[in-house]
Scaffold this motif. Sequence first.
Motif, mmCIF file in Angstrom:
data_model
loop_
_atom_site.group_PDB
_atom_site.id
_atom_site.type_symbol
_atom_site.label_atom_id
_atom_site.label_comp_id
_atom_site.label_asym_id
_atom_site.label_seq_id
_atom_site.Cartn_x
_atom_site.Cartn_y
_atom_site.Cartn_z
ATOM 1 N N VAL A 193 35.902 45.592 86.726
ATOM 2 C CA VAL A 193 35.130 44.342 86.928
ATOM 3 C C VAL A 193 33.767 44.721 86.980
ATOM 4 O O VAL A 193 33.081 44.144 86.468
ATOM 5 C CB VAL A 193 35.723 44.136 88.253
ATOM 6 N N MET A 217 40.878 45.845 85.746
ATOM 7 C CA MET A 217 41.222 44.351 85.159
ATOM 8 C C MET A 217 42.853 44.203 84.983
ATOM 9 O O MET A 217 43.574 43.337 85.322
ATOM 10 C CB MET A 217 40.861 44.167 83.649
ATOM 11 N N LEU A 221 41.133 36.989 85.348
ATOM 12 C CA LEU A 221 40.913 37.005 86.973
ATOM 13 C C LEU A 221 41.419 36.185 87.770
ATOM 14 O O LEU A 221 41.852 36.252 88.970
ATOM 15 C CB LEU A 221 39.325 37.295 87.033
#
Lengths: 415, 175, 119
Positions: free
Chosen positions: A122, A182, A260
């Motif tokens: 991230v 992720m 996300l």
Amino acid sequence: MAEFLINSGWNPNLAQIVASTLGAVVLASFGLVWVIFSIWLERKFAGRVQDRIGPNRTGPYGLFQTFADIGKLLTKEDITPKGADKHVYNFAPILAVAGIIAIFAVIPFNHAWVGADLNVGVLYFVAVGSLATLAILLAGWSSNNKYALLGAFRAIAALISYEVPMILSLAVPVLLAGSMSMQDIVKGQSIAYVFVVPVSALIFFVSQLAEVGRSPFDLIEAESEIIAGFNIEYSGMKFAMFYAGEFIHAFVICILTAVLFLGGWRGLGAGEPGYELFGFLMLMAKSVAVYAFVMLLRNTLPRIRIDHMMAFNWKFLVPLALVNLLVVTFLARPFVPDYAAAEALVAEGGLAGLVGTIFGAGFIAELPRAVVLLVANVILFIVATQLLHRYGEAQRSKLGVQAVPPMRATAMASD
Amino acid sequence: MQPEFGQWFIFGLFTVFIIGGGIGTVTSSNLFHAALWLIISLFGVAGFFVLLAAPFLAAIQVLVYIGAIVVLIIFAIMLTRRLMGLREAPNSQWAYGLVGAIVTFAVLALGLVLASTGESPLLVSQPISEITGESIRDLGIALVDVNQYVLPFIVASLLLEAAMVGAIVIAREDE
Amino acid sequence: MQPNEWLFIGIFFVVALVIPTVPIVLAQLLNPKRPSKMKQEAYECGVETVGDAWVQFKVQYYLYALIFLIFDIEMLFLFPWAVAYNQLGLFALVAMAGFVGILGVALIYAWRKGALEWL
């Protein structure tokens, strides 16, 4: 791939490097191929929105229009302005594209297809994105042009401002998944986070939209105010690189939003071992859906004035993101999903077993937290929009402007 | 784990980035170029963090130093007309700078040597392969643990607030 | 952490830099080059350029950058904490709330002082 080379007698290190290079080329080219397609898509879409046909001469449905454009750009004279800082001037468009392409390295396309599943994934994409910001600064400064410099500074001020709510809203999925990777964030989404923390998803999407510099936040290239902003002195292929960078970026934010907040490659059993391609297509479908929304916004909303844009960020998005973070902090802790317990519950059968077999055990584990946070988020959203509405009313009455009722507006439009 | 040629090569590359960037920063007469050289140097430091198995610090290095502090420096440069117009930087204080740099370097080097040779060496050599992603989690837990760093943590936030208030007061002085 | 992943990132950076360089170099080889004095003037809507490209910037830009920097540093603390979130007790939550709260106060101060206005 690397194993294959080692088995055929290569030096393991060399095999690793060759395999990585090939992987990187394939992954990075994906971005470029997408640009060629999306330029056509976007022009077609804009055409339809504006009641035109859009490109339709070169090839079927004008599909080859972009190739014609590339041919034209390749043979266009490239002018370097007098007094430009040559090295910096030439490097800026390269950095603008490279910074965006580099984000592809951490995007998980399914449970196995990911360039590098970093445990700081991230942060990686935020950090790499800031390199693209730097490219704008380099371009604006090196052009030796007042408008370019003004445009670049305005753009940088706006971009760094919108990074603040982005980072604050990004902390929420990290917190829920308990990881910055992720891949782990996708795996933590048995219930897509957009249904858990819609406020965060919205803040993230809006601030990313501003990062790209797309309408309604396209002040970076406000042609009516600063002609074109930082890239005014660029022509030919170098200008095209800024343009391509923007298109890739626009799609990258859609992929990031999908990864996300929309569950990434998950959904309908996609992305599980054996369904790799389905997972990839699922992520693409979600991303393209977000992209369609981005295109719709771009073609229908007017540009926001820069002072309004900054005020919206600092006086609305940032406080909202802070409050949202605090709300999530205190409400999510008692309901941390216990996947093992949920598995056991499903195994027992009954209602939980039925739900578990349909949606998966992870769904049951995450359900209590999702419900609590969703309720809190909806309340927060209502309060925030009410505040915004009141503020708007107060501003209008201060200016003595009557808000136009929706019915009236349609009547006027049809006149 | 014996460092291989590849690791030495990458280490050397980042060293060139850091030292080359540093030399560029102090010798360039154009302040904007100096800031750009600084970026290269900071990027090399981020590379070092990766080699030291501290990816979190590497990401922070790029994000905070390159993404924020360099931008801040460039904004500060643009605010000062006199400095921008200059092509030759008249530097009358380089002697002091040199002394300062030598003293700082000596102190750092001495500290490192002392720390690595004493009874309980501060420098613990640990194979990179043993450091895992859990270290970020440990950092997070340690930050807000009563017995560890919670006090410095809160003090840091007060420091940040003080920095912001100070900057606003100074910037608004003339109004 | 696997060093190989970072090797991939490094290679990816190089590839990402090469990809935009190729079309630019290609265009340099193909395009016509007929520079003239007028063409290379800075573009200001046809009006001749007066003075340097440098213009006086407001202190406002600097303030935005500074506030951004402060929130960036906050993130440095926020993210490890968020990763560890599932294992933290109530005290840890309160500590972070205090941290975020103090920054919130700083933001309110900046707001009241007008440091957030774009003039």
